[in-house]
Design an enzyme around this catalytic site. Structure first.
Site, PDB file in Angstrom:
ATOM      1  N   LYS A   1       0.863  -1.186   0.000  1.00  0.00           N
ATOM      2  CA  LYS A   1       0.000   0.000   0.000  1.00  0.00           C
ATOM      3  C   LYS A   1       0.894   1.228   0.000  1.00  0.00           C
ATOM      4  O   LYS A   1       2.024   1.205   0.494  1.00  0.00           O
ATOM      5  CB  LYS A   1      -0.879   0.024   1.257  1.00  0.00           C
ATOM      6  CG  LYS A   1      -2.185   0.777   1.077  1.00  0.00           C
ATOM      7  CD  LYS A   1      -3.226  -0.085   0.404  1.00  0.00           C
ATOM      8  CE  LYS A   1      -4.593   0.552   0.380  1.00  0.00           C
ATOM      9  NZ  LYS A   1      -5.643  -0.461   0.093  1.00  0.00           N
TER      10      LYS A   1
ATOM     11  N   ASP B   1      -7.454   4.173  -4.183  1.00  0.00           N
ATOM     12  CA  ASP B   1      -7.977   3.999  -2.826  1.00  0.00           C
ATOM     13  C   ASP B   1      -8.555   5.377  -2.483  1.00  0.00           C
ATOM     14  O   ASP B   1      -8.869   6.162  -3.376  1.00  0.00           O
ATOM     15  CB  ASP B   1      -6.872   3.562  -1.843  1.00  0.00           C
ATOM     16  CG  ASP B   1      -7.432   3.106  -0.496  1.00  0.00           C
ATOM     17  OD1 ASP B   1      -7.766   1.917  -0.354  1.00  0.00           O
ATOM     18  OD2 ASP B   1      -7.543   3.951   0.418  1.00  0.00           O
TER      19      ASP B   1
END
Ligand SMILES: NC(=O)C1=CN([C@@H]2O[C@H](COP(=O)(O)OP(=O)(O)OC[C@H]3O[C@@H](n4cnc5c(N)ncnc54)[C@H](OP(=O)(O)O)[C@@H]3O)[C@@H](O)[C@H]2O)C=CC1
Ligand SMILES: N=C(CCC(=O)O)C(=O)O
Length: 451
Positions: free
Chosen positions: A130, A170
């Site tokens: 991430k 995201d």
């Protein structure tokens, strides 16, 4: 858990906190997994001796970098960028990019850790990672977002690639941002390759990717209810958020006969007791994606209530879908959901329930609760399918991708049932998802030896 397992969990978490001081979101994500894995390893000495869980909890590497860009007034702006490459035991690092002022290393480490288990559950060859930045796209012009994305990718491009690390969207990273990031990468490396997912169809994107996370949450809810001979049709649904995940979650619910009565953003929520229609939802998508407006405008447009500064969890519902952000449902809000007769919760956002909320929901025998690592895996699953299409240099039809998505979510539900069903038939979806997600990664790590 017996006394020994409680002791093992306590000493494990003490070591995690000691090694990762001041990172509460990361501690929370690790604890949510360790509480099921520590007991699971009680009769697996090899996993314990080889310190598999301890190694999974330590990122392979964390890359942090300065991002400098110029605003529309010529002012120089400084942000911090990150990429957490958590674990590539079963595939290249795979996970989103979050652009939001609340981004810290702790938040991205929680997201990367969660991603490892989620990606494993999809059955696709995807490791976990991430990244993101404390850059806030809200209120910025398209050109300012472009200049930031170009500066961000100039550094990130040194660390990613289609077989190394494949970022995606995201919070705060949608089609606009992915386009700017991909364009800069292509310019820097002079190769057209699948280094990002969530791309537009014109340059290698997959159909259904925008819808995938939201649709997948609903498919998971559908499977949980069907396992108990129930369905979504006619149920009242409370949804939080009004971004990518929330709007497509709402769309699929409406298509399946659900009545969606709320949407929210970080300023408050709207309550439409009649239920949103597909037309009203289209208006919300236009409001959010084109006009970059606030959900409060919906209340004025359609003459419904707007509750400033509040979460929607006080609105009575049968089914709850937290699709905004982490820790958006606390213990008190979980109790309210149960008192109002909520039957099931499917987590669209990553880690949206606090430990207290999980405790309250778990203690309610009649309530079904799917954790984010299982319920919101539809997004990364279709990202994985986008990578497959890029490798094949083909683009599948909408029906074909949706069929694969539906099968992957059904498989995730089946894994949760396999590893989460107790002797009385109750399915603990958190336990099932944690164990099923752990197994494949752990086996690969054992095969690689000590590293
Ligand atoms: N995009 C994807 O592929 C996937 C996303 N997720 C998760 O789903 C969640 C939503 O992501 P996504 O829809 O993509 O993001 P978007 O940026 O499209 O939407 C985020 C929504 O959540 C709201 N929100 C953000 N922060 C807060 C906060 N602190 N308090 C209240 N509301 C907040 C935003 O409101 P506002 O506009 O006011 O900021 C917005 O409505 C995140 O947890 C993300 O990690 C999970 C799997 C896949
Ligand atoms: N933001 C995402 C999607 C990640 C991806 O599609 O690689 C997530 O799974 O949390």
């Amino acid at each position: 858990m017996n006394a020994q397992q409680v002791e093992d969990l306590t000493s494990f978490m003490e070591a995690v906190v000691r090694r990762n001081p001041g990172e509460p979101e990361f501690h929370q994500a690790v604890h949510e997994v360790a509480m099921d894995i520590i007991p699971y390893l009680a009769d697996k000495p090899l996993y314990r001796d080889m310190m598999v869980l301890e190694r999974m909890t330590e990122p392979d590497r964390i890359i942090s970098f300065r991002v400098v860009w110029q605003d529309d007034h010529g002012g120089v702006q400084v942000n911090r960028g990150y990429r957490v490459q958590q674990n590539n035991a079963i595939g290249p690092y795979k996970g989103g990019l979050r652009f939001h002022p609340t981004v810290t290393q702790s938040v991205l480490k929680f997201l990367a850790f969660e991603q490892v288990f989620k990606n494993s559950l999809t059955g696709l060859p995807l490791g976990g990672g991430k990244g993101g930045s404390d850059f806030d796209p809200k209120g910025k012009s398209d050109l300012e977002v472009m200049r930031f994305c170009q500066a961000f990718m100039t550094e990130l491009s040194k660390h990613v690639g289609p077989d190394t690390d494949v970022p995606a969207g995201d919070t705060g990273v949608g089609a606009r941002e992915v386009g700017y990031l991909f364009g800069q990468y292509k310019r820097l490396v002079n190769r057209f390759e699948g280094v990002l997912t969530g791309k537009a169809l014109e340059f290698g994107g997959s159909r259904i990717r925008a819808e995938a996370t939201g649709y997948g949450v609903v498919y998971m809810m559908q499977d949980m209810l069907a396992h108990h001979h129930e369905s979504i049709d006619g149920r009242t649904c409370v949804v939080s958020g009004s971004g990518n995940v929330a709007t497509y979650c709402a769309e699929k619910l409406i298509q399946l006969g659900g009545k969606v009565v709320t949407l929210s953003d970080s300023s408050g929520y709207i309550h439409d007791p009649e239920g949103l229609t597909l037309e009203k939802l289209q208006w919300v998508m236009e409001l959010k994606n084109k006009r970059r407006g606030r959900i409060e405008e919906y209340a004025r447009e359609y003459g419904v209530e707007y509750h400033a500064g509040e979460h929607p969890w006080g609105v009575p519902c049968d089914l709850a879908f937290p699709c905004a952000t982490q820790n958006e449902i606390d213990g008190a809000e979980a109790r309210t959901l149960i008192e109002n007769g909520c039957r099931a919760v499917a987590e669209g956002a990553n880690m949206p329930t606090t430990p207290d909320a999980i405790k309250v929901l778990r203690a309610s025998p009649g309530l079904l609760h799917a954790p984010s690592k299982a319920a919101n895996a539809g997004g990364v699953a279709v990202s994985g399918l986008e990578m497959s299409q890029n490798s094949l240099r083909m683009q599948w039809s909408r029906e074909e991708v949706d069929k694969h998505l539906r099968e992957i979510i059904a498989s995730i539900h089946a894994q949760c049932v396999e590893f989460g069903t107790a002797s009385d038939g109750h399915v603990d979806y958190f336990k099932g998802a944690n164990i099923a997600g752990f197994n494949k990664v752990a086996s690969a790590m054992l095969a690689y030896g000590v590293m």
